[in-house]
Design a protein around this motif. Structure first.
Motif, PDB file in Angstrom:
ATOM      1  N   GLN A   1       0.823  -1.206   0.000  1.00  0.00           N
ATOM      2  CA  GLN A   1       0.000   0.000   0.000  1.00  0.00           C
ATOM      3  C   GLN A   1       0.860   1.260   0.000  1.00  0.00           C
ATOM      4  OE1 GLN A   1      -2.444   0.376   3.503  1.00  0.00           O
ATOM      5  NE2 GLN A   1      -0.725   0.778   4.855  1.00  0.00           N
ATOM      6  N   GLY A   2       2.201   1.101  -0.062  1.00  0.00           N
ATOM      7  CA  GLY A   2       3.114   2.217   0.098  1.00  0.00           C
ATOM      8  C   GLY A   2       2.831   3.451  -0.737  1.00  0.00           C
ATOM      9  N   PRO A   3       2.513   3.303  -2.042  1.00  0.00           N
ATOM     10  CA  PRO A   3       2.297   4.514  -2.845  1.00  0.00           C
ATOM     11  C   PRO A   3       1.115   5.359  -2.397  1.00  0.00           C
ATOM     12  CG  PRO A   3       2.808   2.655  -4.267  1.00  0.00           C
ATOM     13  CD  PRO A   3       2.593   2.091  -2.884  1.00  0.00           C
ATOM     14  N   VAL A   4       0.237   4.819  -1.541  1.00  0.00           N
ATOM     15  CA  VAL A   4      -0.876   5.637  -1.058  1.00  0.00           C
ATOM     16  C   VAL A   4      -0.367   6.804  -0.222  1.00  0.00           C
ATOM     17  CG1 VAL A   4      -1.442   4.521   1.143  1.00  0.00           C
ATOM     18  CG2 VAL A   4      -3.277   5.396  -0.272  1.00  0.00           C
ATOM     19  N   PHE A   5       0.781   6.641   0.418  1.00  0.00           N
ATOM     20  CA  PHE A   5       1.437   7.741   1.137  1.00  0.00           C
ATOM     21  C   PHE A   5       1.799   8.854   0.148  1.00  0.00           C
ATOM     22  CE2 PHE A   5       4.844  10.024   3.156  1.00  0.00           C
ATOM     23  CZ  PHE A   5       4.727   9.847   4.529  1.00  0.00           C
ATOM     24  N   LEU A   6       2.371   8.455  -0.987  1.00  0.00           N
ATOM     25  CA  LEU A   6       2.775   9.426  -1.994  1.00  0.00           C
ATOM     26  C   LEU A   6       1.561  10.103  -2.626  1.00  0.00           C
ATOM     27  CD1 LEU A   6       5.591   7.381  -3.785  1.00  0.00           C
ATOM     28  CD2 LEU A   6       5.773   8.887  -1.793  1.00  0.00           C
ATOM     29  N   GLN A   7       0.493   9.339  -2.860  1.00  0.00           N
ATOM     30  CA  GLN A   7      -0.711   9.948  -3.425  1.00  0.00           C
ATOM     31  C   GLN A   7      -1.309  10.984  -2.480  1.00  0.00           C
ATOM     32  OE1 GLN A   7      -2.774   6.176  -5.468  1.00  0.00           O
ATOM     33  NE2 GLN A   7      -3.558   8.142  -6.169  1.00  0.00           N
ATOM     34  N   GLN A   8      -1.286  10.702  -1.192  1.00  0.00           N
ATOM     35  CA  GLN A   8      -1.784  11.699  -0.238  1.00  0.00           C
ATOM     36  C   GLN A   8      -0.933  12.959  -0.284  1.00  0.00           C
ATOM     37  OE1 GLN A   8      -3.290   9.760   3.729  1.00  0.00           O
ATOM     38  NE2 GLN A   8      -1.818   8.346   2.827  1.00  0.00           N
ATOM     39  N   LEU A   9       0.396  12.794  -0.335  1.00  0.00           N
ATOM     40  CA  LEU A   9       1.267  13.966  -0.436  1.00  0.00           C
ATOM     41  C   LEU A   9       1.004  14.754  -1.715  1.00  0.00           C
ATOM     42  CD1 LEU A   9       4.805  12.765   0.767  1.00  0.00           C
ATOM     43  CD2 LEU A   9       3.222  14.291   1.958  1.00  0.00           C
TER      44      LEU A   9
END
Length: 601
Positions: A281-289
């Motif tokens: 799920q890691g890229p969800v952090f980047l999408q939020q940013l």
């Protein structure tokens, strides 16, 4: 706010982990001349012993690595794939419509051991025996049982006595439920580690060759043979309420090796943030940013009602995309470039309004049509024992607050060393309530397969050899190209919310990492959990009671459905890094759960 713990700095190294013994193990390795990667491996194996309710050798780990010698961030994938026999048709033939939470059926290839060996062999400097020695010591001489582990054992004791009898021999000394703080041992697991060392020594005196020999012994030797025999010949009572043999074979283990790959990354001001790929799920952090880059968070004020609303709404949009688009990119196309594109993020950002969105939908990258499967609710049987309720839950926790709090789920270790290296790992799976302990080995298999869908056509659909999407999500941040911070937290689906809040406090508001880890926490619960029974609570924002009541009033006025939980119950953010102002190494650990600790020297 009053910070409960001091900001720790040093010059030799910094270590933060979800158990104080793992933190001291890591620092001990640094004091003996090892680097950050050696320290993380030793701490990781120690966590398998002292946090058996949260992880084990049969589980998974995702590791983010920054090597100063290369100046690059790499991801080591310790998420094993599904067995070759794991097909949707195979489960349909058993009358199973939703992946079970516990037992042998959802078991994947154990990825943790191979990933730790890859980290040690490629990035470390110390021999195998040196990094395994502390774990063997705790398994053999004993360790203090955590309250959460004692609660889990107590809740599952009936199953351990009647069905999973090897788990009973391991976790019910003398047939009784052990008390919190009592001395626990796992001599069988200690012997497994010792044998791995003996077989490695027998192959070569060379460090790298010994590490490779240990990998072989685990995935093609005596460990794989024992797992294969147990899965093929043992009918195990599982969360379906029936007994089944496993699907995992020795061939599945023999054909797998952990990968090392480039990280997904996103520039954020002076920072570059690195995460695992969409098999996590890691890229969800980047999408939020990417969504929040167009919002004036500083003007809102950290922790204000407007701030929490905006970040929560961004989380809904990002997690909607996670649900629709993320999966193993080796098996299905994942439009990651489009999901992180500035134009796409701007389009999605325009959906953040003044009121809570109670029906957030995924986007359409490239015009593709999104689809999110819906879980079929499981009906509990009549007069089920309490332990059956816990077995049906795929999370490690057994408390009623488990599905929303998650402070005890999973583990984390982060290390920074004097050479400028950073590493953070999030180990999980193979916990003591996931599956029965395997005789002769002393550990259980992981059940990450429960996160896959038994429905064709989704990026996270079950398929042979496919990695089920994992929630494990470490982060490494560079600042102006230099090492800055490595961090992670336990917490399943909430990991990339709690760590995001801590990072924003550092990046946008100048907090030092320890203070950021102690801020009041919150998360959305809108989407179905990755773990069985896939509970969802649309529109709910879970907030700690330490928030100002005025903030909660604003959120309620905006239409959020609040679940107020006790203070200091959400997450255990652990971090290690470099203070750019002084060059000192630093480490921080949130006080939640009263067991995560940081140490610097």
């Amino acid at each position: 706010m009053t910070v409960m713990r001091p900001a720790l700095t040093g010059t030799l190294g910094g270590v933060a982990a979800t158990h104080w013994l793992a933190s001291t193990v890591g620092m001990g390795i640094l004091e003996r001349g090892g680097n950050a990667f050696d320290a993380a491996v030793a701490a990781g194996f120690a966590l398998q012993i002292v946090e058996p309710h949260s992880n084990g050798p049969g589980g998974d780990v995702v590791i983010a690595v920054y090597s100063r010698s290369t100046g690059a961030v790499r991801i080591i994938c310790g998420q094993g794939p599904m067995p070759q026999a794991a097909t949707i048709d195979a489960f349909a033939a058993l009358g199973i419509k939703q992946m079970p939470a516990g037992g042998l059926l959802p078991a994947t290839v154990p990825g943790a051991f191979g990933a730790w060996m890859r980290l040690l062999g490629e990035f470390g400097t110390m021999p195998l025996e040196s990094v395994l020695e502390p774990a063997i010591g705790y398994a053999s001489r004993g360790y203090p049982l955590l309250p959460a582990a004692a609660s889990t054992i107590g809740a599952m004791a009936g199953l351990f006595r009647t069905e999973w009898t090897e788990s009973g021999r391991t976790y019910l000394p003398g047939g009784a439920v052990p008390a919190a703080g009592s001395r626990m041992r796992n001599e069988v697991l200690a012997d497994t580690y010792r044998r791995l060392i003996r077989e490695a020594r027998g192959k070569s005196a060379d460090r790298e060759a010994q590490i490779e020999a240990a990998h072989h012994a685990f995935y093609q030797g005596f460990v794989a043979e024992t797992i294969d025999r147990f899965a093929r010949t043992t009918e195990v009572f599982d969360s379906t309420g029936r007994r089944h043999r496993g699907l995992l074979t020795g061939d599945d283990l023999a054909s797998w090796r952990p990968g090392v790959e480039a990280a997904c990354e996103l520039p954020y001001g002076e920072f570059t943030v690195h995460k695992p790929g969409p098999w996590s799920q890691g890229p969800v952090f980047l999408q939020q940013l990417a969504l929040l880059q167009g919002c004036d968070l500083r003007a809102m004020g950290l922790g204000s009602g407007e701030y929490v609303h905006t970040v929560a709404e961004a989380a809904k949009l990002a997690f909607a995309d996670r649900e629709a688009w993320y999966g193993d990119p080796e098996h299905t196309p994942v439009p990651m470039d489009e999901l992180l594109a500035a134009e796409y993020s701007a389009e999605r950002r325009s959906l953040i309004g003044e009121q809570a969105n109670l029906d957030p939908r995924p986007g359409r990258p490239g015009g593709a049509e999104p689809w999110i499967p819906v879980a079929e609710p499981e009906e509990p049987g009549a007069d089920e024992p309490e332990w059956m309720t816990h077995l049906r839950s795929g999370l490690p926790t057994v408390t009623p607050a488990g599905p929303r709090a998650g402070a005890g789920n999973t583990c984390t270790v982060a290390v920074a060393d004097a050479w400028g290296n950073l590493v953070v790992a999030v180990p999980s799976g193979g916990w003591l309530k996931s599956a029965p302990v395997i005789p002769e080995l002393g550990f259980a298999l992981g059940t990450r397969g429960q996160t896959a869908w038994l429905t064709e056509g989704h990026p996270n659909s079950l398929a042979p050899g496919r990695r089920p999407r994992t929630t494990l999500s470490p982060t490494i941040v560079l600042r102006d190209g230099a090492p800055f911070l490595a961090f992670g937290t336990p917490g399943g689906d909430q990991q990339d919310q709690w760590t995001l809040h801590a990072f924003l406090a550092v990046a946008e508001f100048g907090y030092e990492p320890q203070a950021a880890a102690e801020l009041p926490a919150w998360h959305i619960d809108h989407f179905a959990q990755s773990f069985a029974p896939r509970i969802s609570r649309p529109g709910v924002v879970v907030v700690e009671r330490s928030f100002d009541p005025a903030v909660l009033a604003v959120l309620e006025k905006k239409g959020h459905r609040l679940d107020v939980v006790p203070e200091s119950t959400l997450g255990k953010v652990c971090s290690a890094g470099v203070d750019p102002a002084t060059g000192f190494l630093r480490a921080a650990a949130g006080p939640r759960g009263r067991q995560a600790y940081a140490v610097c020297r």
